[in-house]
Design a protein around this motif. Structure first.
Motif, PDB file in Angstrom:
ATOM      1  N   ASP A   1       0.768  -1.178  -0.094  1.00 23.99           N
ATOM      2  CA  ASP A   1      -0.026  -0.004   0.045  1.00 23.99           C
ATOM      3  C   ASP A   1       0.831   1.380   0.188  1.00 23.99           C
ATOM      4  O   ASP A   1       0.322   2.397   0.339  1.00 23.99           O
ATOM      5  CB  ASP A   1      -0.939   0.035   1.196  1.00 23.99           C
ATOM      6  N   GLY A   2       2.115   1.127  -0.738  1.00 18.44           N
ATOM      7  CA  GLY A   2       3.033   2.432  -0.548  1.00 18.44           C
ATOM      8  C   GLY A   2       2.299   3.512  -1.482  1.00 18.44           C
ATOM      9  O   GLY A   2       1.280   3.430  -2.356  1.00 18.44           O
ATOM     10  N   PRO A   3       2.892   4.821  -1.116  1.00 12.22           N
ATOM     11  CA  PRO A   3       2.385   5.842  -1.821  1.00 12.22           C
ATOM     12  C   PRO A   3       2.695   6.053  -3.160  1.00 12.22           C
ATOM     13  O   PRO A   3       2.231   6.822  -4.132  1.00 12.22           O
ATOM     14  CB  PRO A   3       3.033   7.006  -0.974  1.00 12.22           C
ATOM     15  N   LEU A   4       3.487   5.216  -3.820  1.00 14.57           N
ATOM     16  CA  LEU A   4       4.028   5.505  -5.206  1.00 14.57           C
ATOM     17  C   LEU A   4       3.354   3.775  -5.714  1.00 14.57           C
ATOM     18  O   LEU A   4       3.830   3.057  -5.512  1.00 14.57           O
ATOM     19  CB  LEU A   4       5.447   5.305  -5.370  1.00 14.57           C
ATOM     20  N   ALA A   5       2.558   4.343  -6.626  1.00 17.18           N
ATOM     21  CA  ALA A   5       1.608   3.168  -7.413  1.00 17.18           C
ATOM     22  C   ALA A   5       2.429   2.754  -8.607  1.00 17.18           C
ATOM     23  O   ALA A   5       2.680   3.597  -9.443  1.00 17.18           O
ATOM     24  CB  ALA A   5       0.224   3.334  -7.452  1.00 17.18           C
ATOM     25  N   ILE A   6       2.513   1.474  -8.729  1.00 14.96           N
ATOM     26  CA  ILE A   6       3.083   1.078 -10.224  1.00 14.96           C
ATOM     27  C   ILE A   6       2.006   0.200 -10.703  1.00 14.96           C
ATOM     28  O   ILE A   6       1.454  -0.675 -10.277  1.00 14.96           O
ATOM     29  CB  ILE A   6       4.225   0.228 -10.056  1.00 14.96           C
ATOM     30  N   LEU A   7       1.317   0.815 -11.859  1.00 12.05           N
ATOM     31  CA  LEU A   7       0.314   0.510 -12.572  1.00 12.05           C
ATOM     32  C   LEU A   7       0.791  -0.472 -13.816  1.00 12.05           C
ATOM     33  O   LEU A   7       1.210   0.134 -14.831  1.00 12.05           O
ATOM     34  CB  LEU A   7      -0.723   1.540 -12.887  1.00 12.05           C
ATOM     35  N   THR A   8       0.376  -1.649 -13.901  1.00 11.70           N
ATOM     36  CA  THR A   8       1.192  -2.726 -14.809  1.00 11.70           C
ATOM     37  C   THR A   8       0.057  -3.926 -14.948  1.00 11.70           C
ATOM     38  O   THR A   8      -0.925  -4.079 -14.556  1.00 11.70           O
ATOM     39  CB  THR A   8       2.550  -3.048 -14.494  1.00 11.70           C
TER      40      THR A   8
ATOM     41  N   GLU B   1      -6.548   4.322  -4.163  1.00 13.27           N
ATOM     42  CA  GLU B   1      -6.722   5.194  -2.870  1.00 13.27           C
ATOM     43  C   GLU B   1      -5.623   5.180  -1.980  1.00 13.27           C
ATOM     44  O   GLU B   1      -4.883   4.275  -1.550  1.00 13.27           O
ATOM     45  CB  GLU B   1      -8.135   4.564  -2.012  1.00 13.27           C
ATOM     46  N   GLY B   2      -5.304   6.508  -1.568  1.00  6.47           N
ATOM     47  CA  GLY B   2      -3.990   7.018  -0.766  1.00  6.47           C
ATOM     48  C   GLY B   2      -2.710   6.994  -1.387  1.00  6.47           C
ATOM     49  O   GLY B   2      -1.756   7.411  -0.818  1.00  6.47           O
ATOM     50  N   ALA B   3      -2.861   6.458  -2.719  1.00  7.29           N
ATOM     51  CA  ALA B   3      -1.357   6.948  -3.543  1.00  7.29           C
ATOM     52  C   ALA B   3      -1.295   8.251  -3.784  1.00  7.29           C
ATOM     53  O   ALA B   3      -2.283   9.040  -3.844  1.00  7.29           O
ATOM     54  CB  ALA B   3      -1.562   5.924  -5.003  1.00  7.29           C
ATOM     55  N   GLU B   4       0.049   8.556  -3.852  1.00  2.49           N
ATOM     56  CA  GLU B   4       0.395   9.990  -4.166  1.00  2.49           C
ATOM     57  C   GLU B   4       0.869  10.135  -5.515  1.00  2.49           C
ATOM     58  O   GLU B   4       0.692  11.390  -6.138  1.00  2.49           O
ATOM     59  CB  GLU B   4       1.557  10.277  -3.265  1.00  2.49           C
ATOM     60  N   LYS B   5       1.543   9.167  -6.162  1.00  2.17           N
ATOM     61  CA  LYS B   5       1.909   9.076  -7.689  1.00  2.17           C
ATOM     62  C   LYS B   5       1.853   7.952  -8.343  1.00  2.17           C
ATOM     63  O   LYS B   5       1.569   6.782  -7.587  1.00  2.17           O
ATOM     64  CB  LYS B   5       3.289   9.590  -7.952  1.00  2.17           C
TER      65      LYS B   5
ATOM     66  N   GLU C   1      -7.965  12.396 -16.570  1.00  2.00           N
ATOM     67  CA  GLU C   1      -9.223  12.772 -16.479  1.00  2.00           C
ATOM     68  C   GLU C   1      -9.926  12.456 -15.327  1.00  2.00           C
ATOM     69  O   GLU C   1     -10.886  13.220 -14.751  1.00  2.00           O
ATOM     70  CB  GLU C   1     -10.059  12.010 -17.633  1.00  2.00           C
ATOM     71  N   GLN C   2      -9.596  11.506 -14.536  1.00  2.00           N
ATOM     72  CA  GLN C   2     -10.142  11.004 -13.435  1.00  2.00           C
ATOM     73  C   GLN C   2      -9.528  11.077 -12.026  1.00  2.00           C
ATOM     74  O   GLN C   2     -10.224  11.199 -10.694  1.00  2.00           O
ATOM     75  CB  GLN C   2     -10.859   9.565 -13.438  1.00  2.00           C
ATOM     76  N   THR C   3      -8.379  11.561 -12.145  1.00  2.00           N
ATOM     77  CA  THR C   3      -7.598  11.936 -10.791  1.00  2.00           C
ATOM     78  C   THR C   3      -6.722  13.173 -11.067  1.00  2.00           C
ATOM     79  O   THR C   3      -6.808  13.616 -12.157  1.00  2.00           O
ATOM     80  CB  THR C   3      -6.637  10.556 -10.682  1.00  2.00           C
ATOM     81  N   ALA C   4      -6.229  13.583  -9.841  1.00  2.00           N
ATOM     82  CA  ALA C   4      -5.238  14.735  -9.799  1.00  2.00           C
ATOM     83  C   ALA C   4      -3.703  14.042  -9.309  1.00  2.00           C
ATOM     84  O   ALA C   4      -2.937  14.931  -9.041  1.00  2.00           O
ATOM     85  CB  ALA C   4      -5.731  15.581  -8.887  1.00  2.00           C
ATOM     86  N   LEU C   5      -3.770  12.831  -9.741  1.00  2.00           N
ATOM     87  CA  LEU C   5      -2.191  12.271  -9.379  1.00  2.00           C
ATOM     88  C   LEU C   5      -1.210  12.759 -10.180  1.00  2.00           C
ATOM     89  O   LEU C   5      -1.425  12.396 -11.738  1.00  2.00           O
ATOM     90  CB  LEU C   5      -2.300  10.651  -9.083  1.00  2.00           C
TER      91      LEU C   5
ATOM     92  N   THR D   1      12.758   8.825 -10.531  1.00  2.00           N
ATOM     93  CA  THR D   1      12.766   9.949 -11.288  1.00  2.00           C
ATOM     94  C   THR D   1      11.109  10.508 -10.960  1.00  2.00           C
ATOM     95  O   THR D   1      11.107  11.766 -10.647  1.00  2.00           O
ATOM     96  CB  THR D   1      12.969   9.927 -12.692  1.00  2.00           C
ATOM     97  N   LEU D   2      10.269   9.716 -11.074  1.00  2.00           N
ATOM     98  CA  LEU D   2       8.808  10.185 -10.573  1.00  2.00           C
ATOM     99  C   LEU D   2       8.900  10.687  -9.308  1.00  2.00           C
ATOM    100  O   LEU D   2       8.376  12.033  -8.886  1.00  2.00           O
ATOM    101  CB  LEU D   2       7.937   9.245 -10.956  1.00  2.00           C
ATOM    102  N   TRP D   3       9.337   9.828  -8.387  1.00  3.63           N
ATOM    103  CA  TRP D   3       9.065  10.119  -7.061  1.00  3.63           C
ATOM    104  C   TRP D   3       9.902  11.287  -6.612  1.00  3.63           C
ATOM    105  O   TRP D   3       9.560  12.235  -5.528  1.00  3.63           O
ATOM    106  CB  TRP D   3       9.593   8.872  -6.020  1.00  3.63           C
ATOM    107  N   ALA D   4      11.024  11.558  -7.232  1.00  6.61           N
ATOM    108  CA  ALA D   4      11.990  12.968  -6.974  1.00  6.61           C
ATOM    109  C   ALA D   4      11.433  14.193  -7.472  1.00  6.61           C
ATOM    110  O   ALA D   4      11.724  15.430  -7.038  1.00  6.61           O
ATOM    111  CB  ALA D   4      13.284  12.628  -7.183  1.00  6.61           C
ATOM    112  N   ALA D   5      10.460  13.863  -8.458  1.00  8.59           N
ATOM    113  CA  ALA D   5       9.999  15.191  -9.200  1.00  8.59           C
ATOM    114  C   ALA D   5       8.950  15.900  -8.090  1.00  8.59           C
ATOM    115  O   ALA D   5       8.207  15.384  -7.434  1.00  8.59           O
ATOM    116  CB  ALA D   5       9.103  14.888 -10.199  1.00  8.59           C
TER     117      ALA D   5
END
Length: 727
Positions: free
Chosen positions: A607-614, A657-661, A684-688, A722-726
């Motif tokens: 449930d980490g804040p960095l989600a990897i969608l795959t 839910e609860g992810a940050e990036k 379209e559906q998130t602000a992440l 890279t994404l997490w540090a941005a």
């Protein structure tokens, strides 16, 4: 002046003057009553053509492609039974008109004119297309003009014999019925048709029952390209396993006589036949086609002089069955009926909204007998020595094999087919031992033709089976993709849900195979599948989940009548280890047969804040990368889509839910890949904040560079950092 009106006037004038074309006298077993019925169907078909052209000219009809010149098909319909399934050429209005006389309660003028007007009341397509077809008449709708319906006719015919030995729950065809499939002389040259003819002959050559009647409607031209004289006979008269018949399609007596002979051969010998009808084409290819622009006048006027209705009139008058006045009266009755009905159908409502158009994309569910699975004794017998290993961790290919075993035990209507699926057990061993467990009837080793494999499955599904065809490699699907797009997925759409062909297509695919085959055996693109409306695409990443998803795929096909594709990642078939050699981290135990993963149910680890969608191989590599990232203080969650289409949006959003990036990892090529849709959805559906890592727009190489163009454990870790540090 419209050529249809010219032909109409000449028919009336020549009939009145007795100027009828020459020909042989009536000969054959056709009764007077049936001869008149055939002529009535011919007249109705002719006037339906004329009325459709007038409706189009008035802006009340669409897409006119007529049957004029092919009225001889009414005699073919008369030679068949109404429970013989018919896959029709688009010029077979006369066939449908004649069959309508054989089935009580069917009104062809009303139904076909509703179709011409694209009225929502259209009894076959619900206003979606001008198409021949009828559920009561056992005529599935066809929209093909290049004979892509021929392979499934082979499958439907094959299913009749198989159903005698393994009756499916939802059987449609009678045990002594046959299948008729018609097409034009030009379409007969298409590779799809040629493959089907070859498959039929190949099957019959081995004495396998195949009650299939091919009917080639030879009018000598394909749009503007002439068919060489004598070509059809030269091509088909001497084919082994395929008995050839020829009839003069302008002569209803000769057509009926020869059609009867062909039907008797097919029905009683249970072997395929090829009926070659010589016909003419009137009016051009379609309403917008002006044949006078590319044909000499004497050619099409010669065809018009050989008008089949004039030949029918001559024969009926010579036999003393009808007078010229009675012939004209039947013809006029047909015109009056079409005029009257057309005036009514154009007032009927038409489809207006996207929701209305799309309402039939998804077929209706059907009631199925409950299945509690096989008893333990039956399972022990079927699994044999494998039964003792069910609780031990296994690789994906073996767990899919066991899932298929349980499914085939539970559902007798499941039949598998494909190259090497039987005796060999598949290239990767996924179907090993299934032929021993269930026999060659249910594990069919096919010839090497993907169109025929899918056609066999589609046709068998028409008769109540739940086929599971295998395409050996994803790259091989491109030889036959239209069987999914143009036939399987469109059938419920164009039949308003009345006809379906549920199945589960298994495809070994995607990349990361080490040193084998390059892009022919590693194809990292799902775009050709994702583009098909209504198609369900599953893509498992671990063996236990593959087993549970296969069960859901079969449920979707069996109960909800869906066409489902399971793309099985080749590189993960034998995968044992995850983080280190011999850790067995990617193996799993076989899940209980009652467990499945539902459509749209995504998988989430951590449930980490960095989600990897795959998905697929991406999940395996992302799980490795997640471990590396954790060592660097970056906590992740890996979300496995599992279902590629329809995109499981609700499941994805819940998993975020609860992810940050969000980092999207897509092993398919950047252009046209799923990552594009996922990027759009997130936007379209998130602000992440989100980014993607996809494969290069390249084919895959053989050798050490086999994975160079695709995401890797290292590149995923780098992209995540890279994404997490941005900011």
């Amino acid at each position: 002046m419209d050529r249809a009106d010219i032909v109409d006037q000449r028919f009336r004038t020549r009939l009145a003057s007795g100027d009828l074309p020459r020909g042989n006298p009536a000969h054959g077993p056709l009764s007077d009553t049936l001869a008149v019925a055939i002529f009535r169907a011919q007249c109705l078909s002719r006037n339906l053509d004329r009325r459709s052209r007038k409706m189009q000219a008035e802006g009340q009809g669409y897409y006119t492609i007529g049957s004029s010149g092919h009225e001889g098909m009414a005699a073919v319909a008369a030679a068949l039974r109404p429970d013989d399934m018919a896959f029709l050429h688009y010029r077979d209005g006369a066939f449908q008109c004649m069959r309508s006389q054989q089935v009580p309660g069917v009104t062809p003028a009303w139904g076909m004119l509703l179709s011409f007007a694209t009225a929502m009341d259209d009894p076959i397509s619900g206003g979606r297309h001008k198409v021949l077809g009828s559920k009561p008449l056992l005529i599935p709708p066809q929209t093909s003009t290049i004979a892509s319906h021929v392979p499934k006719a082979v499958g439907a015919a094959y299913s009749i014999g198989l159903a005698k030995r393994h009756p499916p729950e939802h059987q449609v065809l009678a045990q002594d019925s046959l299948v008729m499939c018609s097409f034009g002389d030009a379409s007969a040259n298409h590779s799809t048709a040629q493959g089907a003819f070859n498959t039929a002959a190949w099957t019959a050559y081995q004495s396998t029952p195949l009650p299939l009647l091919f009917v080639c409607e030879d009018n000598g031209i394909g749009i503007s390209t002439r068919t060489p004289r004598g070509w059809v006979a030269a091509n088909f008269a001497q084919r082994p396993g395929l008995k050839y018949f020829h009839a003069n399609g302008l002569d209803l007596y000769d057509t009926y006589r020869v059609a009867r002979e062909a039907v008797e051969h097919t029905r009683h010998q249970r072997k395929p036949a090829f009926l070659h009808l010589s016909l003419v084409r009137l009016y051009g290819h379609a309403g917008s086609d002006l044949q006078q622009a590319y044909l000499p006048k004497q050619v099409f006027e010669g065809w018009e002089a050989d008008d089949p209705l004039l030949h029918s009139a001559r024969l009926l008058i010579q036999r003393g069955i009808l007078s010229a006045d009675e012939v004209l009266d039947i013809y006029q009755q047909a015109e009056d009926q079409c005029t009257r009905v057309a005036a009514e159908v154009v007032t009927r409502p038409r489809l207006q909204t996207a929701e209305q158009v799309m309402a039939s994309l998804i077929p209706p569910p059907r009631a199925c007998a409950p299945s509690n699975g096989a008893g333990e004794t039956a399972r022990q017998t079927a699994f044999g020595s494998d039964h003792k290993q069910l609780d031990a961790p296994q690789t994906m290919n073996r767990l899919i094999n066991w899932a298929l075993t349980d499914l085939m035990l539970a559902h007798d209507e499941i039949v598998m087919m494909g190259e090497d699926v039987g005796t060999k057990g598949g290239v990767y061993g996924v179907t090993q031992k299934l032929a021993e467990r269930f026999g060659p009837d249910r594990m069919i080793d096919t010839l090497l033709d993907e169109q025929s494999i899918l056609g066999l499955a589609i046709g068998m599904a028409h008769n109540g089976f739940v086929p599971i065809p295998e395409i050996q490699f994803l790259a091989y699907l491109h030889n036959a993709e239209d069987q999914l797009r143009g036939e399987a997925a469109t059938l419920p759409f164009f039949s308003n849900g009345q006809f379906t062909n549920p199945m589960v297509i298994r495809i070994a695919g995607l990349g990361y195979q080490k040193g084998f085959g390059g892009h022919f055996h590693n194809d990292n693109s799902l775009a050709v599948l994702r583009d098909i409306p209504g198609l369900i695409i599953a893509c498992p990443s671990r063996g236990d989940e593959a087993a549970m998803m296969m069960r859901e795929c079969v449920r979707l096909a069996r109960e909800e009548q869906r066409v489902v594709v399971m793309v099985e990642p080749i590189a993960l078939y034998p995968m044992r280890d995850l983080m280190a050699e011999k850790d067995s981290g990617w193996m799993a135990t076989y899940p209980s047969p009652d467990r499945r993963i539902g459509l749209g149910e995504v998988g989430v680890s951590d449930d980490g804040p960095l989600a990897i969608l795959t998905y697929g191989n991406g999940r395996y590599l992302s799980t490795q990368a997640a471990s590396d990232l954790a060592d660097q203080g970056i906590e992740t969650r890996v979300i496995d889509l599992r279902w590629i289409a329809p995109l499981p949006v609700e499941g994805i959003l819940a998993a975020l839910e609860g992810a940050e990036k969000v980092l999207i990892v897509d092993e398919c090529r950047s252009t046209g890949s799923l990552s594009e849709a996922l990027m759009a959805m997130l936007q379209e559906q998130t602000a992440l904040p989100h980014a993607r890592l996809a494969a290069c727009d390249s084919f895959i190489a053989t050798g050490p560079a086999y994975a160079a163009t695709m995401p890797s454990r290292a590149s995923i870790s780098e992209a995540a950092r890279t994404l997490w540090a941005a900011p």
